[in-house]
Design a protein around this motif. Structure first.
Motif, PDB file in Angstrom:
ATOM      1  N   VAL A 206      -2.376 -10.270 -23.344  1.00  0.00           N
ATOM      2  CA  VAL A 206      -2.438  -8.910 -22.821  1.00  0.00           C
ATOM      3  C   VAL A 206      -2.207  -8.928 -21.321  1.00  0.00           C
ATOM      4  O   VAL A 206      -2.933  -9.591 -20.573  1.00  0.00           O
ATOM      5  N   THR A 207      -1.174  -8.206 -20.875  1.00  0.00           N
ATOM      6  CA  THR A 207      -0.930  -8.073 -19.441  1.00  0.00           C
ATOM      7  C   THR A 207      -0.793  -6.615 -19.013  1.00  0.00           C
ATOM      8  O   THR A 207      -0.709  -6.335 -17.826  1.00  0.00           O
ATOM      9  N   GLU A 208      -0.736  -5.681 -19.986  1.00  0.00           N
ATOM     10  CA  GLU A 208      -0.647  -4.256 -19.658  1.00  0.00           C
ATOM     11  C   GLU A 208      -1.269  -3.458 -20.803  1.00  0.00           C
ATOM     12  O   GLU A 208      -1.732  -4.030 -21.785  1.00  0.00           O
ATOM     13  N   LYS A 209      -1.276  -2.155 -20.668  1.00  0.00           N
ATOM     14  CA  LYS A 209      -1.865  -1.315 -21.712  1.00  0.00           C
ATOM     15  C   LYS A 209      -1.123  -1.505 -23.030  1.00  0.00           C
ATOM     16  O   LYS A 209       0.090  -1.522 -23.082  1.00  0.00           O
ATOM     17  N   TRP A 210      -1.914  -1.658 -24.078  1.00  0.00           N
ATOM     18  CA  TRP A 210      -1.350  -1.905 -25.406  1.00  0.00           C
ATOM     19  C   TRP A 210      -0.970  -0.562 -26.013  1.00  0.00           C
ATOM     20  O   TRP A 210      -1.812   0.268 -26.303  1.00  0.00           O
ATOM     21  N   THR A 211       0.347  -0.345 -26.218  1.00  0.00           N
ATOM     22  CA  THR A 211       0.824   0.981 -26.649  1.00  0.00           C
ATOM     23  C   THR A 211       1.134   1.049 -28.139  1.00  0.00           C
ATOM     24  O   THR A 211       1.306   2.131 -28.690  1.00  0.00           O
ATOM     25  N   THR A 212       1.234  -0.112 -28.787  1.00  0.00           N
ATOM     26  CA  THR A 212       1.547  -0.100 -30.218  1.00  0.00           C
ATOM     27  C   THR A 212       0.400  -0.729 -30.999  1.00  0.00           C
ATOM     28  O   THR A 212      -0.237  -1.667 -30.539  1.00  0.00           O
ATOM     29  N   GLU A 213       0.162  -0.182 -32.181  1.00  0.00           N
ATOM     30  CA  GLU A 213      -0.912  -0.720 -33.015  1.00  0.00           C
ATOM     31  C   GLU A 213      -0.324  -1.688 -34.042  1.00  0.00           C
ATOM     32  O   GLU A 213       0.826  -1.618 -34.427  1.00  0.00           O
ATOM     33  N   THR A 214      -1.156  -2.582 -34.478  1.00  0.00           N
ATOM     34  CA  THR A 214      -0.764  -3.565 -35.490  1.00  0.00           C
ATOM     35  C   THR A 214      -1.966  -3.826 -36.376  1.00  0.00           C
ATOM     36  O   THR A 214      -3.106  -3.783 -35.913  1.00  0.00           O
ATOM     37  N   PRO A 215      -1.744  -4.076 -37.657  1.00  0.00           N
ATOM     38  CA  PRO A 215      -2.888  -4.300 -38.552  1.00  0.00           C
ATOM     39  C   PRO A 215      -3.546  -5.663 -38.376  1.00  0.00           C
ATOM     40  O   PRO A 215      -4.571  -5.924 -38.995  1.00  0.00           O
ATOM     41  N   ASP A 216      -2.935  -6.493 -37.581  1.00  0.00           N
ATOM     42  CA  ASP A 216      -3.487  -7.840 -37.437  1.00  0.00           C
ATOM     43  C   ASP A 216      -4.884  -7.816 -36.823  1.00  0.00           C
ATOM     44  O   ASP A 216      -5.154  -7.067 -35.897  1.00  0.00           O
ATOM     45  N   SER A 217      -5.757  -8.635 -37.386  1.00  0.00           N
ATOM     46  CA  SER A 217      -7.033  -8.881 -36.718  1.00  0.00           C
ATOM     47  C   SER A 217      -6.830 -10.050 -35.759  1.00  0.00           C
ATOM     48  O   SER A 217      -5.981 -10.911 -35.979  1.00  0.00           O
ATOM     49  N   ILE A 218      -7.629 -10.105 -34.709  1.00  0.00           N
ATOM     50  CA  ILE A 218      -7.364 -11.026 -33.601  1.00  0.00           C
ATOM     51  C   ILE A 218      -8.513 -12.013 -33.462  1.00  0.00           C
ATOM     52  O   ILE A 218      -9.690 -11.639 -33.480  1.00  0.00           O
TER      53      ILE A 218
END
Length: 687
Positions: free
Chosen positions: A607-619
């Motif tokens: 992560v280096t900037e605002k996250w604009t897209t969603e993804t179903p992946d868990s982290i």
């Protein structure tokens, strides 16, 4: 001298690992005086004859241990009441204690602090500060040994290593009595005066610079100039890294450190040059005096490093014992030279060069004579090759446990490398000394060309050896216990050869088997290892996923050969894979900002900037780096037990505020700034 050396070394080691804060010179002098009086009393008072021998021995041992302890702790900040770092000051005033090392963007030198200045008030102070001043090619900084300067108080304690197997710069400087450093701009220091310092050292450094300038004129090859500067004058600060690596990987790097080999060659050259004096009255005394003065001039000229001091002391003992008709005992002379060096510089005991130098000479003195008795061919030339091989093997065996501990690698072709470099390095030394002393320009031109050819041949040969298959075995984990076992093994091997002792053979065999079992256990653990390392590389990114001895390195740096990765990351990854086998995946800062990485069964969000897209992946891991724009999305997708890792580019206040806003569990957050790298494996977790 061995009996004198061992308790003194024990005292130094005690002081290195355990410091009594309130000890001072008065206490030490009192203890030494009591012990000294006890020795004299037991020696001269007849009533206590029964206790004389054991009492004197105990008092002498305690005297030497106390002396060694004080020599090790007397420069510690905790012991010095007027240490500069404990004094509030705007500026520190001191003297440059060594020749400054000039690099492309900086100049670095140790500063002997003499006083501290606060609002015009000057207070006496002491201690050594490592100073680095930024410079550019257009801005020349003219500083030299002995200059008195004032520096702004920007001191910081030298940090410990922040990554696994990273070079311990803090311990390295501590062995030079340096615990603090500062980084300054050109406006933050002021030159107060020139020509201070020790007159002898200043004169020697000027002479060395004059001679190096002469070599620079007559040598056309830059690599050749760098190598000959190291080989003859001990000046290694600007040697090319690839050339240094070639010497290291072939086990011949000792050639670049002015040591006993070089002093011995100088001694042989002078002995040959002035041998005719022995036929004159008092000629032997005159010859020995000239050689002693010349040898010690050379010792001073090369910076008085521990190996060359040892060689100078040993040759001095040899000459003096020859003059007075005393038999030379090599092991006793070796112990005597070590004792006098440690009296002068006790921290040398923990210097890698000092340890390797003395272990190598001990191997040659103890093991080589018995190896020579095993087999020696009748042919003179073959005998020379076999003898030199025995010397190299004996030195390598005694130094191997320490080499593996410090460097984690073994040069497979060390014997061939040393045989190859023996004649060229001798020729280089003699031609170089002739060039240094020759006043004739036309002769110096040809000497310079000859040196260029010899050095080009030597470097090319060593670089060819480094390209051979299995030239270097890297990634060897050698803990302190194996160092002890390894040294005991070579000692047992020496005893078994000397005395044909079955007990020594059994002990050596048992130690060898134990070391083999430990290494097998380590290897099994290494091939089964699976983990993720996020390295502390300040504002950059370097993370490695390791599994089944395969390594994938993700980094914001452009190449695996980037200096930051070479210094901070590759020493650790060498334990799992060769550099050529590491899969390097660059992560450009400008194009691919946010990213999801899937390695093994782990998902990592960069992560280096605002996250604009969603993804179903868990982290499993969320790593913030490079920018201060924070998105809460990866936190919301973080698995239970997952980890948030924040590198040094983010301010503490900003991240603390963001964590509070998202109600993130503080236990799930790890700051890399000023902390050790984040290290995770499938079976154990530690930070």
């Amino acid at each position: 001298m061995v009996k004198v050396l061992l308790p003194y070394v024990l005292g130094i080691a005690w002081g290195h690992y355990f410091v009594v804060q309130y000890i001072n010179l008065l206490v030490v002098v009192t203890v030494l005086s009591i012990l000294g009086a006890g020795i004299i009393f037991l020696h001269v008072y007849p009533r206590y004859r029964y206790w004389k021998s054991s009492g004197i021995t105990v008092c002498a041992l305690l005297f030497l241990i106390t002396l060694g302890y004080w020599s090790a702790v007397k420069t510690r900040p905790a012991v010095q009441s007027d240490y500069f770092a404990a004094i509030d000051a705007d500026h520190y005033i001191g003297q440059i204690a060594d020749e400054p090392v000039v690099r492309q963007k900086s100049i670095r030198f140790p500063l002997h602090v003499q006083s501290a200045q606060q609002a015009g008030h000057v207070t006496s102070a002491q201690g050594i500060l490592m100073v680095t001043i930024a410079r550019s090619d257009s801005l020349k900084i003219s500083l030299k040994y002995g200059d008195i300067i004032a520096v702004a108080n920007r001191i910081k304690e030298v940090p410990p290593p922040h990554n696994p197997h990273e070079f311990d710069y803090k311990a390295y400087l501590a062995n030079k009595d340096v615990w603090f450093q500062c980084f300054l701009s050109t406006e933050q220091y002021q030159l107060l005066s020139h020509d201070g310092g020790n007159f002898l050292v200043a004169t020697a450094l000027r002479a060395r610079k004059t001679l190096m300038d002469k070599f620079d004129v007559y040598l056309q090859n830059e690599k050749a100039f760098q190598v000959v500067s190291a080989l003859i004058f001990g000046h290694r600060s600007q040697i090319d890294s690839d050339t240094l690596q070639a010497f290291t990987d072939t086990g011949t790097v000792h050639v670049l450190s002015v040591s006993g080999l070089h002093v011995g060659l100088v001694f042989g050259f002078l002995n040959f040059l002035f041998g005719w004096l022995d036929r004159r009255r008092y000629g032997k005394i005159i010859r020995s005096t000239i050689i002693l003065l010349s040898i010690w001039s050379y010792v001073v000229l090369t910076g008085m490093a521990a190996p060359i001091l040892r060689a100078g002391i040993m040759i001095s003992f040899f000459l003096l014992s020859t003059l007075i008709g005393r038999k030379q005992v090599p092991l006793n002379t070796l112990a005597a030279s070590a004792f006098f060096i440690l009296l002068y510089a006790p921290k040398s005991l923990f210097d890698v060069g000092f340890q390797l130098s003395y272990l190598a000479i001990a191997g040659i003195v103890l093991l080589y004579p018995y190896m020579k008795q095993c087999y020696l061919p009748a042919n003179t030339y073959l005998a020379w090759i076999v003898e030199y091989s025995y010397v190299s093997i004996a030195a390598q065996l005694f130094t191997l446990p320490v080499v593996l501990y410090y460097f984690g690698q073994f040069p497979t072709y060390f014997l061939f490398g040393n045989l190859f470099i023996a004649l060229p390095s001798t020729a280089i030394m003699y031609v170089g000394l002739t060039l240094a002393l020759c006043p004739f320009h036309i002769v110096n031109i040809y000497l310079g060309k000859l040196l260029d050819m010899l050095l080009a041949f030597s470097i090319a040969g060593l670089e060819w050896m480094t390209d051979l298959p299995f030239a270097v075995i890297r990634g060897i984990a050698w803990p302190p216990l194996l160092v002890v076992f390894g040294l005991l093994f070579v000692v047992g091997l020496t005893i078994s050869l000397a005395n044909k002792s079955k007990g020594a053979i059994l002990v050596s065999t048992g130690l060898l088997g134990t070391m083999g079992a430990i290494l097998c256990w380590q290897f099994i653990g290494k091939i089964n290892y699976a983990g993720l390392n996020v390295y502390n590389v300040r504002s950059g990114l370097a993370l490695a996923y390791i599994e089944d001895r395969r390594v994938a390195l993700f980094s914001s740096f452009d190449s695996i050969s980037h200096p930051t990765l070479v210094f901070h990351v590759l020493p650790d990854l060498a334990y799992y894979a060769d550099t050529d086998a590491i899969q390097f995946i660059p992560i450009p800062d400008e194009k691919n900002r946010n990213a999801l990485i899937h390695v093994g069964d782990q998902t990592i969000a960069l992560v280096t900037e605002k996250w604009t897209t969603e993804t179903p992946d868990s982290i499993d891991f969320a790593i913030w780096y490079n920018h201060n724009i924070i998105s809460s999305y990866p936190m919301q997708k973080l698995k239970k037990g997952g980890q948030i890792i924040i590198n040094g580019s983010h301010t503490d206040n900003l991240m603390a505020r963001k964590i509070r806003e998202t109600n993130t569990d503080i236990e799930a957050v790890y700051w890399l700034k000023d902390n050790f790298a984040y290290v995770w494996n499938r079976y154990q977790l530690w930070k």
